[in-house]
Motif scaffolding. Structure first.
Motif, short mmCIF file in Angstrom:
data_model
loop_
_atom_site.label_atom_id
_atom_site.label_comp_id
_atom_site.label_asym_id
_atom_site.label_seq_id
_atom_site.Cartn_x
_atom_site.Cartn_y
_atom_site.Cartn_z
N LEU A 177 27.01 40.32 39.28
CA LEU A 177 27.57 39.16 39.99
C LEU A 177 28.08 38.10 39.03
CD1 LEU A 177 25.08 38.77 42.97
CD2 LEU A 177 27.50 39.38 43.10
N ASN A 178 27.40 37.93 37.91
CA ASN A 178 27.86 36.96 36.91
C ASN A 178 29.23 37.35 36.36
OD1 ASN A 178 25.60 35.33 37.13
ND2 ASN A 178 24.49 36.38 35.50
N THR A 179 29.49 38.65 36.30
CA THR A 179 30.81 39.11 35.85
C THR A 179 31.84 39.01 36.97
OG1 THR A 179 29.77 40.65 34.30
CG2 THR A 179 32.08 41.05 34.86
N VAL A 180 31.43 39.37 38.18
CA VAL A 180 32.34 39.35 39.33
C VAL A 180 32.91 37.95 39.54
CG1 VAL A 180 32.44 39.52 41.85
CG2 VAL A 180 31.38 41.35 40.51
N VAL A 181 32.07 36.92 39.44
CA VAL A 181 32.51 35.56 39.72
C VAL A 181 33.58 35.09 38.73
CG1 VAL A 181 30.87 34.26 38.31
CG2 VAL A 181 31.61 33.32 40.50
N GLN A 182 33.67 35.75 37.56
CA GLN A 182 34.67 35.40 36.56
C GLN A 182 35.97 36.19 36.72
OE1 GLN A 182 33.96 33.01 34.33
NE2 GLN A 182 31.83 32.78 34.94
N MET A 183 35.99 37.16 37.63
CA MET A 183 37.15 38.06 37.72
C MET A 183 38.40 37.32 38.19
SD MET A 183 35.79 41.67 39.29
CE MET A 183 34.83 42.81 38.28
N GLU A 184 39.49 37.57 37.48
CA GLU A 184 40.80 37.05 37.86
C GLU A 184 41.82 38.18 37.80
OE1 GLU A 184 41.47 34.22 39.12
OE2 GLU A 184 39.52 33.26 38.80
N ALA A 185 42.96 37.93 38.39
CA ALA A 185 44.05 38.92 38.38
C ALA A 185 44.84 38.75 37.10
CB ALA A 185 44.93 38.75 39.61
N ASN A 186 44.24 39.13 35.99
CA ASN A 186 44.83 38.82 34.69
C ASN A 186 44.91 40.03 33.76
OD1 ASN A 186 42.11 39.14 34.26
ND2 ASN A 186 41.82 37.21 33.18
N LEU A 187 44.91 41.23 34.33
CA LEU A 187 44.95 42.43 33.48
C LEU A 187 46.33 43.07 33.44
CD1 LEU A 187 41.51 44.18 34.09
CD2 LEU A 187 42.18 42.55 32.33
N GLY A 188 47.37 42.35 33.87
CA GLY A 188 48.74 42.83 33.68
C GLY A 188 49.21 43.77 34.77
N GLY A 189 49.70 44.96 34.37
CA GLY A 189 50.28 45.92 35.30
C GLY A 189 49.23 46.66 36.10
N THR A 190 49.66 47.69 36.81
CA THR A 190 48.75 48.41 37.70
C THR A 190 48.70 49.87 37.27
OG1 THR A 190 49.51 46.97 39.48
CG2 THR A 190 48.16 48.85 40.12
N GLU A 191 47.74 50.21 36.41
CA GLU A 191 47.63 51.57 35.91
C GLU A 191 46.26 52.11 36.27
OE1 GLU A 191 48.96 54.12 31.98
OE2 GLU A 191 49.22 51.95 32.05
N MET A 192 46.21 52.90 37.32
CA MET A 192 44.97 53.37 37.90
C MET A 192 44.50 54.70 37.31
SD MET A 192 44.19 54.12 41.94
CE MET A 192 44.93 52.59 42.47
N LEU A 193 45.41 55.46 36.76
CA LEU A 193 45.10 56.83 36.37
C LEU A 193 44.01 56.89 35.29
CD1 LEU A 193 46.22 59.50 37.42
CD2 LEU A 193 47.79 59.54 35.48
N GLN A 194 44.11 56.03 34.27
CA GLN A 194 43.16 56.11 33.16
C GLN A 194 41.73 55.75 33.57
OE1 GLN A 194 43.90 57.64 30.33
NE2 GLN A 194 45.90 57.94 31.32
N PRO A 195 41.51 54.64 34.31
CA PRO A 195 40.13 54.38 34.74
C PRO A 195 39.56 55.47 35.62
CG PRO A 195 41.66 52.84 35.79
CD PRO A 195 42.40 53.54 34.70
N LEU A 196 40.40 56.08 36.47
CA LEU A 196 39.91 57.18 37.30
C LEU A 196 39.49 58.36 36.43
CD1 LEU A 196 42.36 57.27 40.36
CD2 LEU A 196 39.91 56.78 40.39
N LYS A 197 40.28 58.67 35.41
CA LYS A 197 39.92 59.76 34.52
C LYS A 197 38.58 59.47 33.83
CE LYS A 197 44.59 61.48 33.48
NZ LYS A 197 45.64 61.62 32.44
N HIS A 198 38.39 58.22 33.42
CA HIS A 198 37.13 57.86 32.77
C HIS A 198 35.95 57.99 33.73
CE1 HIS A 198 34.42 55.75 30.00
NE2 HIS A 198 33.98 55.10 31.07
N ILE A 199 36.14 57.53 34.95
CA ILE A 199 35.06 57.63 35.95
C ILE A 199 34.69 59.09 36.19
CG2 ILE A 199 34.53 57.30 38.41
CD1 ILE A 199 36.22 54.70 38.22
#
Length: 832
Positions: A342-364
């Protein structure tokens, strides 16, 4: 100052698209949509216009025709490359032609090429498609007319159309929209995110009605209709006779049945929740998720984390141009790990640039699964990715190891992506648009995830011996309570009109075998317009197209897709609609002017090389600046702009939101031109998807590092946001991972009481944690029942904790809490 941007020519003349007329016919849970696009060429030269527009990802495009003057021609479905070559040949010989094709990257994006429209001529394009309506959490059937084609993030080095946005005020064409709804069951109501004229019932039993958009609607958002029937969960079967003129034995010649089933699960199963599982939450933090979207996402993650059961495992990933995770691997859920997340969630902003979903899915997916902890993946995105098919294929390849629950956020979220991930991942899809609360829909999906998975699903047909069945739908991989399952099947052979069939769905739930059965008449329904055949053909085509990710190594599968698409008149990724006017043998005179138009809210920017860039002063434009035609040579020329370059000082008023998609361009920037010259004739019309590529590669590179300083104030503001959030979220944020509340000074504030009032009302001998927890439950049940679907799971966890304490004074605490809060909640209602 006139802008040479959006739907304007280099000569500042209006674009040819003048109006759009949409007629919707809904029969039960199937919709037929007819769109008419009216064009007028006001140029003094022949015109080629390219329109890029969205359609529902599961739509079956079944008709395309064009009318010029008094002459009308109906387009044919042909193999895509052959259709493109015919289009090129027509234009090079001065003929009029129209080409409609599906994007190679995503089945919910189409391009329409209107070729060689003579000066002063008008054209009317008619497009028809059929689609199924999805069942929502509140049992409404959702129809969406996409108006918004969001900018799709394109990873560096990939190919595809780049699309961008303009304000609705610059869209100069009109929209008319009307709907006719009919069903065997009475229509309760029709709602919309847009203003509607009153519903008009067409008969006394309320089974037919019409509705229209109110006057003055600006097509600046998706038009969404929610249709509510009485007794919507009734299973149905519709048998449709084949086409007499079709080839005997083919899909279009035989009858086709559409079966709609609503599995009924025992209450004991639907009310129980699992105490195990690995919950992996993947959150989109690209620039397009800024403002209210990321704020709502943070609140949703809070509810999710508070509702997880003790004993489970979890992790949270977020992604943009890169991805991050809170823990190196999934961790056991506890008070400590929940607080850290939760301490990390409260700091989340839309600041990571483009929308590239493939790599995090591969990591998961590369992480080993935890024994006896079924993996449940929750994906939150506004659907602005370009490699839709690759993402869906990755989910499918890993479907044996997890269930995927997907959430499309905001207008224009790709229905192909959201529905495809859930379908292939054996989960459930939700769309959050307009004023929808994300929390309610996400919590419904969490309840689905916590319920036992349905396994060993099989479908058994019982038909007269002279009738055989060929199932067109892929195997059912997931069943959820209250959610519809559709099955299409081809019926070959003849039977008497009185004959009946039966379909049985068998499955195992929580170790107990179950089944649902439906008997239906084999007598064909009347006047269905081959809708069931079209949807059945679309279902089979989509299933066969999955071979595309294997490089179409099976040539026979590719040939079957093309054959089925041509026979049924349904578009596919391998075919296109083509219509050519012969013009009585007379060629159209004059050089051809090329123009790119993105239908509805999103359009290409067409800049003349002689246009002053100072004209681009609209701060809400994300300007790409590509594609005008050199009128003499027909070579494409454009300029590449980097909207993120030297961004400081050019933010709009929402600078602190992190919405860098709204960054205006530096007015003193020099821009270089680039050119695209076709290597051969067919390359000049390979579809707008491959012509407009690699324009903004530098743009996405810079997404990672842009304007970090401007975002600092956003994270600092999160503390004050916590203090002003609504009381429900305040109360939820105080709950412990075990389910209990502490008698914390913040608790009375969330309840709207003072510390003194809470302390004074507590029964003298009652435990403080028992008292605090019962106070919270009474407040939820007594004052927040309208949000019960959001807090129900965490309240069940609290009640479970209370029961485990086996504490005295519970009855006295319930009575005192009711008195303090002005409620009258019974102890039994709390689950105690």
């Amino acid at each position: 100052m006139v802008r040479a941007c959006g739907l304007l020519t280099a000569q500042k003349e209006p674009v040819p698209l003048k109006s759009i007329e949409v007629e919707l016919e809904v029969r039960d849970h199937v919709a037929t949509v007819v769109s008419t696009l009216n064009y007028e060429n006001k140029e003094n030269k022949p015109l080629e216009a390219v329109v890029v527009f969205p359609l529902p990802g599961d739509a079956a495009v079944c008709h395309f025709s064009a009318k010029i003057g008094q002459t009308q021609i109906v387009a044919e479905v042909k193999e895509k490359q052959k259709a493109r070559e015919e289009y090129d040949d027509a234009l090079s010989s001065g003929q009029q032609a129209f080409l409609l094709e599906e994007s190679d990257q995503s089945p919910d994006i189409f391009s329409l090429s209107v070729g060689s429209l003579p000066p002063g001529e008008s054209a009317s394009i008619r497009l028809e498609y059929v689609t199924e309506l999805a069942v929502q959490a509140d049992d409404g059937l959702r129809f969406c007319l996409p108006a918004v084609l969001n900018p799709r993030y394109q990873p560096q080095g990939s190919e595809g159309v780049q699309v961008t946005s303009v304000p609705a005020s610059l869209v100069p064409y009109s929209l008319s929209f009307s709907a006719r709804v009919s069903s065997p069951r009475p229509i309760s109501k029709v709602e919309s995110n847009c203003s509607l004229d009153p519903l008009q019932d067409l008969n006394t039993d309320q089974t037919q009605a019409t509705v229209k958009l109110a006057a003055g609607h600006k097509f600046d958002r998706d038009v969404e209709l929610l249709i509510y029937y009485k007794d919507v969960h009734q299973p149905t079967a519709v048998v449709e006779a084949g086409q007499a003129s079709a080839e005997p034995g083919s899909l279009m010649a035989d009858s086709v049945v559409m079966v709609s089933l609503y599995p009924e699960f025992p209450q004991s199963v639907t009310s129980s929740v699992a105490s195990c599982g690995e919950f992996v939450l993947l959150m989109d933090r690209s620039g397009s998720m800024s403002n209210s979207r990321i704020s709502s996402a943070r609140d949703t993650l809070l509810l999710l984390l508070k509702s997880l059961p003790m004993g489970c495992y979890f992790n949270i990933y977020s992604f943009g141009s890169r991805y991050e995770h809170i823990f190196p691997k999934s961790v056991e859920y506890s008070q400590q790990t929940m607080e850290e997340a939760l301490n990390t969630v409260v700091q989340m902003e839309a600041n990571l640039g483009g929308t590239e979903m493939l790599q995090p899915l591969k990591h998961i997916y590369s992480q080993p699964c935890i024994p006896n902890q079924p993996r449940q993946l929750f994906v939150f995105t506004d659907g602005e990715v370009w490699d839709t098919k690759e993402v869906i294929d990755l989910v499918k390849r890993n479907s044996d190891s997890h269930r995927c629950f997907s959430f499309g956020i905001g207008e224009g979220a790709s229905s192909a992506l959201i529905n495809g991930m859930a379908k292939e991942g054996g989960g459930h899809a939700q769309f959050i648009t307009g004023t929808d609360r994300m929390q309610a829909k996400v919590m419904q999906s969490l309840r689905f995830a916590l319920q036992p998975a349905v396994v060993d699903i099989s479908v058994i047909w019982d038909l007269p011996k002279e009738v055989s069945v060929t199932v067109l739908s892929p195997p059912i991989t997931a069943l959820f309570p209250g959610q519809r399952s559709l099955i299409y099947a081809q019926l070959s052979g003849q039977s008497s009109e009185a004959a009946e069939g039966c379909v049985t769905v068998k499955y195992s739930l929580a170790g107990h075998p179950s089944e649902n059965q439906l008997h239906f008449s084999l007598r064909p329904a009347e006047d269905t317009g081959l809708t069931v055949h079209k949807l059945g053909a679309r279902t089979l085509i989509r299933s066969l197209e999955e071979g595309e990710h294997r490089g179409w190594q099976d040539t026979k599968v590719k040939e079957k897709v093309v054959q089925l698409s041509v026979q049924s008149g349904i578009s596919s990724s391998l075919t296109a609609f083509i219509a050519v006017f012969n013009n009585n043998g007379e060629a159209i005179q004059g050089p051809l002017l090329h123009k790119n138009i993105l239908k509805h809210d999103y359009v290409d920017c067409t800049l003349s090389p002689y246009q002053d860039y100072e004209d681009l002063q609209e701060p809400s434009l994300l300007t790409m600046g590509y594609m005008y035609a050199d009128q003499e040579s027909y070579d494409y020329v454009g300029c590449t702009l980097n909207p993120y370059q030297n961004c400081e000082g050019y933010m709009d008023a929402d600078q602190e939101s992190g919405d860098y998609m709204d960054c205006a361009l530096p007015l003193d920037q020099d821009y270089e031109t680039c050119s695209y010259k076709p290597r051969n004739k067919s390359d000049s019309k390979t579809g707008v998807f491959t012509q407009m590529k690699k324009i903004l590669s530098d743009f996405w590179k810079s997404c990672k590092t842009v304007a970090d300083g401007a975002l600092k104030s956003v994270s600092e503001a999160s503390v004050s946001e916590q203090q002003t959030r609504d009381p429900l979220l305040q109360l939820v944020s105080l709950q412990e991972a075990t389910g209990k509340w502490l008698l914390d000074p913040a608790l009375p504030t969330a309840l709207g009481k003072t510390n003194e009032e809470v302390e004074k009302s507590k029964p003298v001998l009652a435990n403080k944690e028992i008292w605090a927890t019962i106070l919270a439950l009474i407040w939820l049940h007594g004052l927040k029942m309208d949000s019960k679907n959001e807090w129900d799971l965490l309240a069940m966890k609290a009640a479970s904790w209370l029961r485990a304490q086996n504490a005295p004074w519970v009855t006295e605490c319930v009575e005192a809490a009711n008195l303090l809060l002005g409620c009258s909640v019974m102890k039994e209602a709390l689950g105690l």
